[in-house]
Design an enzyme around this catalytic site. Structure first.
Site, PDB file in Angstrom:
ATOM      1  N   TYR A   1     -24.154  56.945  29.312  1.00 19.22           N
ATOM      2  CA  TYR A   1     -23.162  57.648  28.504  1.00 19.22           C
ATOM      3  C   TYR A   1     -23.714  59.000  28.042  1.00 19.22           C
ATOM      4  O   TYR A   1     -24.840  59.108  27.554  1.00 19.22           O
ATOM      5  CB  TYR A   1     -22.773  56.819  27.271  1.00 19.22           C
ATOM      6  CG  TYR A   1     -21.975  57.621  26.261  1.00 19.22           C
ATOM      7  CD1 TYR A   1     -20.654  57.957  26.517  1.00 19.22           C
ATOM      8  CD2 TYR A   1     -22.566  58.088  25.087  1.00 19.22           C
ATOM      9  CE1 TYR A   1     -19.929  58.724  25.627  1.00 19.22           C
ATOM     10  CE2 TYR A   1     -21.846  58.854  24.185  1.00 19.22           C
ATOM     11  CZ  TYR A   1     -20.527  59.172  24.465  1.00 19.22           C
ATOM     12  OH  TYR A   1     -19.820  59.947  23.584  1.00 19.22           O
TER      13      TYR A   1
ATOM     14  N   HIS B   1     -18.210  72.164  20.388  1.00 20.74           N
ATOM     15  CA  HIS B   1     -18.239  71.741  18.983  1.00 20.74           C
ATOM     16  C   HIS B   1     -18.497  72.910  18.022  1.00 20.74           C
ATOM     17  O   HIS B   1     -18.630  72.691  16.812  1.00 20.74           O
ATOM     18  CB  HIS B   1     -19.284  70.654  18.771  1.00 20.74           C
ATOM     19  CG  HIS B   1     -18.752  69.270  19.004  1.00 20.74           C
ATOM     20  ND1 HIS B   1     -17.866  68.665  18.139  1.00 20.74           N
ATOM     21  CD2 HIS B   1     -18.971  68.393  20.006  1.00 20.74           C
ATOM     22  CE1 HIS B   1     -17.564  67.470  18.589  1.00 20.74           C
ATOM     23  NE2 HIS B   1     -18.209  67.270  19.725  1.00 20.74           N
TER      24      HIS B   1
ATOM     25  N   GLY C   1     -17.353  60.745  24.359  1.00 23.45           N
ATOM     26  CA  GLY C   1     -16.301  60.105  23.597  1.00 23.45           C
ATOM     27  C   GLY C   1     -15.297  59.414  24.487  1.00 23.45           C
ATOM     28  O   GLY C   1     -15.645  58.630  25.379  1.00 23.45           O
TER      29      GLY C   1
ATOM     30  N   ASN D   1     -25.429  63.740  17.814  1.00 26.43           N
ATOM     31  CA  ASN D   1     -24.738  62.461  17.612  1.00 26.43           C
ATOM     32  C   ASN D   1     -25.491  61.613  16.593  1.00 26.43           C
ATOM     33  O   ASN D   1     -25.937  60.507  16.891  1.00 26.43           O
ATOM     34  CB  ASN D   1     -24.641  61.736  18.968  1.00 26.43           C
ATOM     35  CG  ASN D   1     -23.545  60.698  18.971  1.00 26.43           C
ATOM     36  OD1 ASN D   1     -22.685  60.682  18.108  1.00 26.43           O
ATOM     37  ND2 ASN D   1     -23.579  59.830  19.966  1.00 26.43           N
TER      38      ASN D   1
ATOM     39  N   ARG E   1     -23.644  55.693 -29.072  1.00 24.46           N
ATOM     40  CA  ARG E   1     -24.088  54.301 -29.133  1.00 24.46           C
ATOM     41  C   ARG E   1     -24.201  53.674 -27.745  1.00 24.46           C
ATOM     42  O   ARG E   1     -25.091  52.855 -27.484  1.00 24.46           O
ATOM     43  CB  ARG E   1     -23.114  53.502 -30.005  1.00 24.46           C
ATOM     44  CG  ARG E   1     -23.566  52.103 -30.277  1.00 24.46           C
ATOM     45  CD  ARG E   1     -22.698  51.283 -31.229  1.00 24.46           C
ATOM     46  NE  ARG E   1     -21.425  51.826 -31.601  1.00 24.46           N
ATOM     47  CZ  ARG E   1     -20.296  51.103 -31.699  1.00 24.46           C
ATOM     48  NH1 ARG E   1     -20.314  49.810 -31.393  1.00 24.46           N
ATOM     49  NH2 ARG E   1     -19.172  51.649 -32.092  1.00 24.46           N
TER      50      ARG E   1
END
Length: 519
Positions: free
Chosen positions: A63, A93, A70, A205, A289
């Protein structure tokens, strides 16, 4: 110059764990950074790359090496185009938008990516690690837009800017300016890389953008927990509060360790019994408090937040994972940033609650209905000058605005998963958005904290005048902080613009200027 040299820290990337503190050191530009040249480390890194080279050349299906990315993973890449594929990945990208990450944040992102790739499970060459480390050594840092990542498959778009810079494309921070990396590389005689198959995917990735931000966020939040305890002690003194609200016997019956630590810090700061109390109110309002209970949520969360961030930082978080030792390619989803998303969504909630706490303390202290005899808005003006002076009135409004915006940001980003990329990325983490939200909440809370420091300090100065408070009877820690604030801020007698003082104190907080409690 000598003090700067002394403050530098040796950091070696060698495949062992990198700490959150080391990432912060690198981000601040105080690290002397190197890459291990141990023969076993170099061999382990190169083994995965060599295995991949032999596999794809034998037409193995991998891959992102011999397939598209993708949803395009069904697309086979011809052997003669395999070596072009990484360039296409970082090129398409290159669509980030919005503001860019700061230089500090971008250094942290690069450090986080090196930490992951140095584990030796990503199929990159040792030469690529050398180029990444060289960026940090020369302080040639990618300019990275903040927007465009859904946190799976990792931080693809932000990290494409890291990959592109390695190859001599896009822009970098260099000596305070944004410049074309090609010019800087030419000036420094740095040879751009040509990425090998899988190397673009290995860089992009993964979860480095969100994890780098998370490392920075963690240290800022850790400091704010301590500073909120110190401010609460100051507020208690200024308001003539009840120090016994922080008694160790009281907290022993509700044994959250972080909460009890905060109570002890405040109790010790107040030097209980040393100063007489004139306020007749038996129980202080909740923002005093219950301060240990509010700050304690963050303090008790820090250990698991550290674990989540540390584990992600020191993981192989790309896909596929390359087992060079056993010559296996393992396809999975380690790019998914769910742990960082949950950590950042949780952290921003706890931090925003600090802003809310301090905002309520400020509101008490400036209001004559609640501040036990101090002047309205803590104005130091007297006699005929009193009517036209308004002290910290606007600062209280500002703190309320910053707090409201911080609280608005606490909606968890991780619940807004989107189906993207042709429904291949159909469940995503939103980790980078969560981390960016957290950074914004920290900034807003630091602004409220700066206001609280000034208001509490002014309140103590006025308590000295109104109630003859003896500062020498306060604890050493509290007195040290009061003195340090006086070095940077003068008593507000007549109205003056306070923006620059607030900005200075925000900067001092981010530099962790005040030395607080030892743990």
């Amino acid at each position: 110059m000598n003090s700067a040299v002394l403050q530098r820290t040796q950091i070696v990337f060698d495949g062992t764990d990198l700490s959150i503190d080391q990432v912060n050191t690198i981000a601040a530009g105080r690290g002397d950074i190197s890459l291990s040249d141990e023969e076993s480390f170099v061999a382990r890194i190169n083994r995965g790359a060599e295995f991949l080279d032999s596999l794809w050349q034998q037409e193995g299906v991998i891959y992102g090496v011999t397939t598209g990315y993708g949803d395009s993973c069904t697309e086979s890449i011809p052997v003669d185009l395999v070596e072009e594929l990484p360039h296409h990945l970082f090129t398409f990208h290159g669509c980030g938008m919005g503001e860019v990450f700061t230089l500090e944040q971008s250094r942290a992102i690069v450090a986080a990516r090196i930490a992951s790739l140095a584990r030796g499970n990503s199929g990159v060459r040792y030469r690529l690690l050398q180029q990444l480390v060289l960026l940090l050594q020369k302080d040639v840092i990618p300019v990275i837009p903040q927007e465009g990542s859904v946190g799976a498959s990792g931080d693809l778009t932000p990290l494409s800017y890291v990959a592109a810079v390695l190859c001599g494309e896009r822009k970098v921070w260099y000596r305070g300016d944004q410049r074309d990396v090609a010019e800087v590389f030419d000036q420094l005689q740095i040879e751009p890389l040509k990425l090998r198959p899988k190397e673009g995917l290995a860089i992009m990735n993964g979860t480095a953008a969100m994890t780098g931000l998370a490392c920075l966020a963690y240290k800022r939040a850790e400091y704010l927990a301590k500073l909120s305890a110190r401010i609460t002690a100051m507020m208690s003194v200024a308001l003539d509060g009840n120090a016994y609200h922080f008694d160790s016997t009281l907290f022993a019956v509700k044994p959250h360790p972080g909460q009890n630590q905060v109570a002890k810090w405040i109790h010790d700061d107040l030097n209980v019994g040393a100063a007489p109390r004139q306020n007749s109110r038996l129980q202080d309002r909740y923002s005093l408090r219950c301060a240990p209970h509010v700050v304690g949520v963050l303090q008790d969360s820090l250990p698991w937040l550290r674990q989540f961030i540390h584990n992600e930082l020191n993981s192989a978080n790309d896909n596929p994972i390359i087992d060079g030792e056993n010559e296996r390619v393992l396809h999975g989803g380690h790019f998914y940033g769910g742990h960082i998303a949950f950590a950042m969504d949780s952290l921003k909630n706890a931090v925003a609650n600090l802003s809310d706490l301090l905002d309520r303390q400020i509101a008490q202290l400036v209001d004559i209905k609640f501040n036990n005899g101090l002047p309205a808005n803590l104005s130091g003006a007297v006699d005929s000058r009193r009517p036209i002076n308004h002290g910290f009135k606007a600062v209280q409004i500002g703190a309320s605005a910053w707090t409201a915006e911080a609280l608005k940001q606490t909606m968890p980003a991780s619940v807004f998963s989107r189906s993207t990329e042709c429904h291949n990325q159909d469940k995503v983490s939103m980790g980078t958005i969560a981390a960016r939200d957290c950074i914004r909440v920290l900034q807003l809370t630091e602004q409220t904290t700066a206001a609280a420091l000034l208001v509490a300090w002014q309140g103590i100065q006025l308590r000295v005048r109104v109630s003859a408070l003896d500062l020498e009877k306060l604890s050493t820690g509290l007195n040290t902080t009061i003195t340090q604030i006086a070095d940077e801020f003068s008593f507000l007698k007549e109205d003056r613009e306070l923006e620059q003082s607030l900005r200075k104190f925000v900067s001092l907080i981010q530099q962790r200027h005040w030395r607080l409690y030892e743990t």
